[in-house]
Design a protein around this motif. Structure first.
Motif, short mmCIF file in Angstrom:
data_model
loop_
_atom_site.label_atom_id
_atom_site.label_comp_id
_atom_site.label_asym_id
_atom_site.label_seq_id
_atom_site.Cartn_x
_atom_site.Cartn_y
_atom_site.Cartn_z
N UNK A 48 3.13 -21.62 0.83
CA UNK A 48 3.41 -21.02 2.13
C UNK A 48 3.30 -19.51 2.00
N UNK A 49 2.93 -18.84 3.06
CA UNK A 49 2.76 -17.40 3.02
C UNK A 49 4.06 -16.66 2.71
N UNK A 50 5.17 -17.16 3.21
CA UNK A 50 6.46 -16.52 2.91
C UNK A 50 6.76 -16.64 1.42
N UNK A 51 6.47 -17.81 0.85
CA UNK A 51 6.70 -18.00 -0.59
C UNK A 51 5.78 -17.09 -1.41
N UNK A 52 4.55 -16.92 -0.96
CA UNK A 52 3.61 -16.02 -1.63
C UNK A 52 4.16 -14.59 -1.59
N UNK A 53 4.62 -14.15 -0.42
CA UNK A 53 5.17 -12.80 -0.27
C UNK A 53 6.43 -12.64 -1.10
N UNK A 54 7.28 -13.66 -1.11
CA UNK A 54 8.52 -13.63 -1.88
C UNK A 54 8.22 -13.48 -3.37
N UNK A 55 7.29 -14.26 -3.88
CA UNK A 55 6.92 -14.19 -5.29
C UNK A 55 6.32 -12.84 -5.64
N UNK A 63 11.08 0.49 0.90
CA UNK A 63 10.07 -0.55 1.06
C UNK A 63 9.39 -0.41 2.42
N UNK A 64 8.09 -0.57 2.41
CA UNK A 64 7.30 -0.56 3.65
C UNK A 64 6.72 -1.95 3.84
N UNK A 65 7.13 -2.63 4.90
CA UNK A 65 6.64 -3.98 5.17
C UNK A 65 5.12 -3.97 5.28
N UNK A 66 4.57 -3.03 6.02
CA UNK A 66 3.12 -2.98 6.24
C UNK A 66 2.37 -2.76 4.92
N UNK A 67 2.84 -1.85 4.09
CA UNK A 67 2.17 -1.56 2.82
C UNK A 67 2.25 -2.75 1.88
N UNK A 68 3.45 -3.35 1.77
CA UNK A 68 3.63 -4.49 0.89
C UNK A 68 2.80 -5.69 1.36
N UNK A 69 2.75 -5.91 2.65
CA UNK A 69 1.96 -7.01 3.20
C UNK A 69 0.48 -6.82 2.87
N UNK A 122 5.33 -12.75 7.32
CA UNK A 122 5.84 -13.40 6.11
C UNK A 122 6.48 -12.42 5.13
N UNK A 123 5.95 -11.18 5.07
CA UNK A 123 6.56 -10.20 4.17
C UNK A 123 7.95 -9.83 4.67
N UNK A 124 8.12 -9.66 5.97
CA UNK A 124 9.43 -9.34 6.52
C UNK A 124 10.42 -10.47 6.24
N UNK A 125 9.97 -11.72 6.35
CA UNK A 125 10.84 -12.86 6.06
C UNK A 125 11.23 -12.89 4.58
N UNK A 126 10.28 -12.57 3.70
CA UNK A 126 10.58 -12.51 2.27
C UNK A 126 11.60 -11.42 1.98
N UNK A 136 16.34 2.30 6.11
CA UNK A 136 15.33 1.39 5.62
C UNK A 136 15.87 0.41 4.60
N UNK A 137 14.95 -0.24 3.90
CA UNK A 137 15.31 -1.24 2.90
C UNK A 137 14.92 -0.73 1.53
N UNK A 138 15.82 -0.92 0.56
CA UNK A 138 15.66 -0.39 -0.78
C UNK A 138 16.07 -1.46 -1.80
N UNK A 139 15.58 -1.35 -3.05
CA UNK A 139 16.08 -2.23 -4.10
C UNK A 139 17.57 -1.98 -4.31
N UNK A 140 18.31 -3.04 -4.53
CA UNK A 140 19.74 -2.89 -4.82
C UNK A 140 19.89 -2.27 -6.19
#
Length: 69
Positions: free
Chosen positions: A3-10, A26-32, A41-45, A62-66
């Motif tokens: 699944x695309x979400x699983x691909x993005x998660x991995x 983190x940038x959703x657009x860049x990561x996607x 799917x990247x946003x869901x991951x 924004x969103x950052x690594x913990x």
């Protein structure tokens, strides 16, 4: 088929394990684009990793690594 979400998660999990600075936003657009999936799917991951405590979302920032303890 993965699944695309699983691909993005991995993809994002591996990227985080290789090391991202805690102040690296983190940038959703860049990561996607890097992963080859759409933004949804990247946003869901990302939300899944927030729920797991791996990422943190800062209000109005924004969103950052913990930070690792």
């Amino acid at each position: 088929m993965i699944q695309l979400v699983d691909k993005a998660y991995g993809f994002l999990s591996r990227k985080l394990m290789r090391g991202m600075a805690p102040d690296e936003k983190l940038s959703v657009a860049r990561l996607a684009a890097e992963c080859g999936v759409s933004r949804t799917p990247m946003a869901e991951a990302i939300h899944r990793l927030i729920d797991e405590g791996v990422l943190m979302q800062k209000s109005r920032s924004g969103t950052y690594p913990a930070a690792l303890c």
